[in-house]
Each structure stands twice: as structure tokens, then as C-alpha cells.
Motif scaffolding. Structure first.
Motif, PDB file in Angstrom:
ATOM      1  N   UNK A  17      17.820   1.110 -46.894  1.00 48.35           N
ATOM      2  CA  UNK A  17      18.850   1.408 -47.878  1.00 48.35           C
ATOM      3  C   UNK A  17      18.531   2.714 -48.608  1.00 48.35           C
ATOM      4  N   UNK A  18      19.570   3.473 -48.918  1.00 48.04           N
ATOM      5  CA  UNK A  18      19.396   4.765 -49.580  1.00 48.04           C
ATOM      6  C   UNK A  18      18.658   4.626 -50.913  1.00 48.04           C
ATOM      7  N   UNK A  19      18.859   3.515 -51.590  1.00 51.67           N
ATOM      8  CA  UNK A  19      18.269   3.343 -52.923  1.00 51.67           C
ATOM      9  C   UNK A  19      16.755   3.240 -52.902  1.00 51.67           C
ATOM     10  N   UNK A  20      16.181   2.972 -51.732  1.00 49.30           N
ATOM     11  CA  UNK A  20      14.735   2.733 -51.685  1.00 49.30           C
ATOM     12  C   UNK A  20      13.917   3.953 -52.092  1.00 49.30           C
ATOM     13  N   UNK A  21      14.488   5.152 -51.978  1.00 49.68           N
ATOM     14  CA  UNK A  21      13.732   6.326 -52.429  1.00 49.68           C
ATOM     15  C   UNK A  21      13.458   6.264 -53.926  1.00 49.68           C
ATOM     16  N   UNK A  22      14.332   5.583 -54.674  1.00 50.02           N
ATOM     17  CA  UNK A  22      14.165   5.459 -56.123  1.00 50.02           C
ATOM     18  C   UNK A  22      13.468   4.162 -56.514  1.00 50.02           C
ATOM     19  N   UNK A  23      13.665   3.103 -55.745  1.00 51.41           N
ATOM     20  CA  UNK A  23      13.071   1.810 -56.093  1.00 51.41           C
ATOM     21  C   UNK A  23      11.658   1.656 -55.544  1.00 51.41           C
ATOM     22  N   UNK A  24      11.358   2.356 -54.451  1.00 48.94           N
ATOM     23  CA  UNK A  24      10.014   2.277 -53.878  1.00 48.94           C
ATOM     24  C   UNK A  24       9.050   3.228 -54.567  1.00 48.94           C
ATOM     25  N   UNK A  25       7.842   3.311 -54.018  1.00 49.45           N
ATOM     26  CA  UNK A  25       6.802   4.145 -54.637  1.00 49.45           C
ATOM     27  C   UNK A  25       6.427   5.366 -53.804  1.00 49.45           C
ATOM     28  N   UNK A  26       6.962   5.487 -52.582  1.00 52.11           N
ATOM     29  CA  UNK A  26       6.532   6.576 -51.697  1.00 52.11           C
ATOM     30  C   UNK A  26       6.862   7.950 -52.277  1.00 52.11           C
ATOM     31  N   UNK A  27       8.065   8.104 -52.821  1.00 50.61           N
ATOM     32  CA  UNK A  27       8.467   9.405 -53.340  1.00 50.61           C
ATOM     33  C   UNK A  27       7.689   9.784 -54.595  1.00 50.61           C
ATOM     34  N   UNK A  28       7.610   8.866 -55.536  1.00 48.59           N
ATOM     35  CA  UNK A  28       6.900   9.181 -56.773  1.00 48.59           C
ATOM     36  C   UNK A  28       5.420   9.459 -56.501  1.00 48.59           C
ATOM     37  N   UNK A  29       4.814   8.701 -55.602  1.00 49.07           N
ATOM     38  CA  UNK A  29       3.407   8.932 -55.259  1.00 49.07           C
ATOM     39  C   UNK A  29       3.216  10.300 -54.623  1.00 49.07           C
ATOM     40  N   UNK A  30       4.123  10.667 -53.709  1.00 45.38           N
ATOM     41  CA  UNK A  30       4.028  11.968 -53.043  1.00 45.38           C
ATOM     42  C   UNK A  30       4.212  13.120 -54.027  1.00 45.38           C
ATOM     43  N   UNK A  31       4.938  12.868 -55.102  1.00 45.12           N
ATOM     44  CA  UNK A  31       5.146  13.879 -56.132  1.00 45.12           C
ATOM     45  C   UNK A  31       3.987  13.957 -57.133  1.00 45.12           C
ATOM     46  N   UNK A  32       3.021  13.044 -56.985  1.00 48.63           N
ATOM     47  CA  UNK A  32       1.901  13.005 -57.911  1.00 48.63           C
ATOM     48  C   UNK A  32       2.239  12.324 -59.218  1.00 48.63           C
ATOM     49  N   UNK A  33       3.274  11.477 -59.201  1.00 47.84           N
ATOM     50  CA  UNK A  33       3.701  10.768 -60.396  1.00 47.84           C
ATOM     51  C   UNK A  33       3.220   9.326 -60.353  1.00 47.84           C
ATOM     52  N   UNK A  34       3.364   8.629 -61.457  1.00 55.79           N
ATOM     53  CA  UNK A  34       3.052   7.202 -61.479  1.00 55.79           C
ATOM     54  C   UNK A  34       3.955   6.477 -60.483  1.00 55.79           C
ATOM     55  N   UNK A  35       3.468   5.402 -59.856  1.00 57.45           N
ATOM     56  CA  UNK A  35       4.236   4.732 -58.804  1.00 57.45           C
ATOM     57  C   UNK A  35       5.656   4.349 -59.193  1.00 57.45           C
ATOM     58  N   UNK A  36       5.883   3.969 -60.444  1.00 56.83           N
ATOM     59  CA  UNK A  36       7.215   3.543 -60.860  1.00 56.83           C
ATOM     60  C   UNK A  36       7.933   4.593 -61.722  1.00 56.83           C
ATOM     61  N   UNK A  37       7.535   5.841 -61.552  1.00 52.96           N
ATOM     62  CA  UNK A  37       8.094   6.911 -62.398  1.00 52.96           C
ATOM     63  C   UNK A  37       9.571   7.139 -62.168  1.00 52.96           C
ATOM     64  N   UNK A  38      10.080   6.780 -60.981  1.00 52.98           N
ATOM     65  CA  UNK A  38      11.479   7.052 -60.666  1.00 52.98           C
ATOM     66  C   UNK A  38      12.355   5.796 -60.677  1.00 52.98           C
ATOM     67  N   UNK A  39      11.814   4.687 -61.152  1.00 51.91           N
ATOM     68  CA  UNK A  39      12.657   3.495 -61.258  1.00 51.91           C
ATOM     69  C   UNK A  39      13.865   3.811 -62.137  1.00 51.91           C
ATOM     70  N   UNK A  40      15.065   3.525 -61.671  1.00 57.85           N
ATOM     71  CA  UNK A  40      16.256   4.002 -62.383  1.00 57.85           C
ATOM     72  C   UNK A  40      16.496   3.369 -63.738  1.00 57.85           C
ATOM     73  N   UNK A  41      16.010   2.150 -63.965  1.00 61.27           N
ATOM     74  CA  UNK A  41      16.291   1.464 -65.228  1.00 61.27           C
ATOM     75  C   UNK A  41      15.183   1.629 -66.261  1.00 61.27           C
ATOM     76  N   UNK A  42      14.242   2.511 -66.010  1.00 60.09           N
ATOM     77  CA  UNK A  42      13.201   2.762 -67.006  1.00 60.09           C
ATOM     78  C   UNK A  42      13.797   3.360 -68.273  1.00 60.09           C
ATOM     79  N   UNK A  43      13.168   3.061 -69.397  1.00 57.20           N
ATOM     80  CA  UNK A  43      13.587   3.670 -70.652  1.00 57.20           C
ATOM     81  C   UNK A  43      13.225   5.151 -70.644  1.00 57.20           C
ATOM     82  N   UNK A  44      13.953   5.938 -71.418  1.00 51.26           N
ATOM     83  CA  UNK A  44      13.671   7.363 -71.494  1.00 51.26           C
ATOM     84  C   UNK A  44      14.706   8.168 -70.745  1.00 51.26           C
ATOM     85  N   UNK A  45      14.324   9.332 -70.222  1.00 53.79           N
ATOM     86  CA  UNK A  45      15.280  10.179 -69.505  1.00 53.79           C
ATOM     87  C   UNK A  45      15.927   9.435 -68.344  1.00 53.79           C
TER      88      UNK A  45
END
Length: 215
Positions: free
Chosen positions: A103-131
Motif C-alpha cells: 500500500x502507498x501509505x506504508x512509506x509513512x506508516x513504516x520505518x524504512x523511509x524515516x530510518x534511511x533519512x536518519x530520523x527516529x523510526x516513527x518520525x513520519x507517522x502522520x498522526x503525530x503531534x506537531x508539524x
């Protein structure tokens, strides 16, 4: 009931315009994020994308949801071409299209993209508080394009097209931008994780067309 289930339920309901409206109303964190992004002018930093997936040859979203998302974003769109920021974040969250990569959404719900970017594993979860998700994706893609581990640039019909990767080998994050017209500044199109950076770069250089659903 999990946020994943909420996305599935909303996606199933979004095949008609009233259904799409109700689906987004049922996910206030998406509606609020779109309003924030609209007010911040973030959608203007993204180029055009087609809702027709290059692997499937079919639309990954129903027309009703496509229209509702763009109306809320305050962005003009003519099916099947829309704003890449709208489609690749909030649209993909509500896509049920079974692509070869899941599913297309997995890039945001999974951890592969954020990890590859050097971010925390859940940095791109869409429902996180903040930006908003789009704000975080825009920032991450812009940073990657400014400081890639490896990149390649070409011209397609006089338009600059550039791919940037966070690593030269192995798993990496890939960001892609294309100029909307000859001589214009490039706009963001997409960002996603790849398993093999070398193969991704070689594929781009072997076939330097407008790709990854860019228009």
C-alpha cells in the motif's frame, strides 16, 4: 480500533463525494493538517503528479476523494493530474490500491523511509503531534535534495529533473524533483525508500524520463 483501521474505513467510504467528505471529517487530524498546510503555502512547493500509478496503470484514488482533497487544500486540479504534495501524502494514506510494493501509505506508516533519512523510526507517522505530515515530508525531502549522498540530474523536454539518494549503496531514501517548465525552479514530486540505491540511480540514468508519477 487502530489508526490503521480508521484509514481503511475512511478509504472504503470515499468512493462518492459525500462519502469522501464524511471520511475526511471522521479523521480530523488529516483535515486539520491539510488546513495548516494550505495556510502555510506548503502545497506550492510541490509539482504535478498523476493519480494513475505507473506500475498499475490505474488510479490509486477514487475521483471523489481526489476532488475533495484538492478542494480542502485550496489547489486547482484537473483529474487525473493533481498536486504531488496532496496526492503523495494525504491521498496515499487513503489509497487501497495493491501496488507491487504494498500500500502507498506504508512509506509513512513504516520505518524504512524515516530510518534511511536518519530520523527516529516513527518520525513520519502522520498522526503525530506537531508539524503536519506534509510539513515533515517537505522538510526531509528538501534537506535530502540539498545534501544527498549521491544524485543525478538530467533534462526532460527542457525541464530539469533530479533524483537524490541518502546513501550510495544499500537501503536509502530517494527524493525526486522536476521543473514545471524549461528554466523554472524544480518542485518536489515524491520521496520514498528504496532497497538498493545503486539500482535506483542506475535505473534513473538509463531511462531519464519524467517518472515516479510526475507530470
Amino acid at each position: 480500533m487502530s489508526e490503521h483501521d480508521d484509514l481503511d474505513r475512511a478509504a472504503l467510504a470515499a468512493s462518492t463525494r459525500p462519502g469522501a467528505r464524511a471520511a475526511l471529517d471522521a479523521l480530523p487530524w488529516i483535515g486539520g493538517a491539510i488546513a495548516d498546510d494550505r495556510d502555510a503555502g506548503l502545497f506550492a512547493r510541490w509539482g504535478l503528479s498523476t493519480v494513475i500509478d505507473e506500475n498499475l496503470g490505474t488510479a490509486v484514488l477514487p475521483r471523489a476523494l481526489f476532488d475533495e482533497l484538492h478542494d480542502r487544500a485550496g489547489v486547482a486540479a484537473e483529474w487525473p493530474h493533481g498536486n504531488a504534495g496532496v496526492l503523495h501524502t494525504y491521498g496515499y494514506l487513503l489509497s487501497l490500491a495493491p501496488t507491487p510494493y504494498g500500500l502507498k501509505r506504508e512509506r509513512w506508516l513504516g520505518t524504512a523511509l524515516s530510518t534511511a533519512l536518519g530520523l527516529a523510526p516513527q518520525a513520519l507517522l502522520p498522526w503525530r503531534c506537531g508539524p503536519s505530515l506534509l510539513a515533515r515530508a517537505t522538510s526531509a525531502a528538501s534537506t535530502l535534495l540539498r545534501s544527498p549522498a549521491v544524485e543525478s540530474t538530467c533534462s526532460v523536454d527542457g525541464r530539469a529533473s533530479r533524483v537524490a539518494l541518502s546513501a550510495a549503496h544499500g537501503p536509502a531514501a530517494l527524493a525526486y524533483e522536476v521543473a514545471p517548465a524549461p528554466g523554472a525552479d524544480p518542485l518536489l514530486v515524491t520521496m520514498f525508500p528504496v532497497d538498493d540505491a545503486e539500482a535506483a540511480l542506475a535505473g534513473f540514468e538509463a531511462d531519464p524520463r519524467v517518472r515516479w508519477n510526475a507530470v
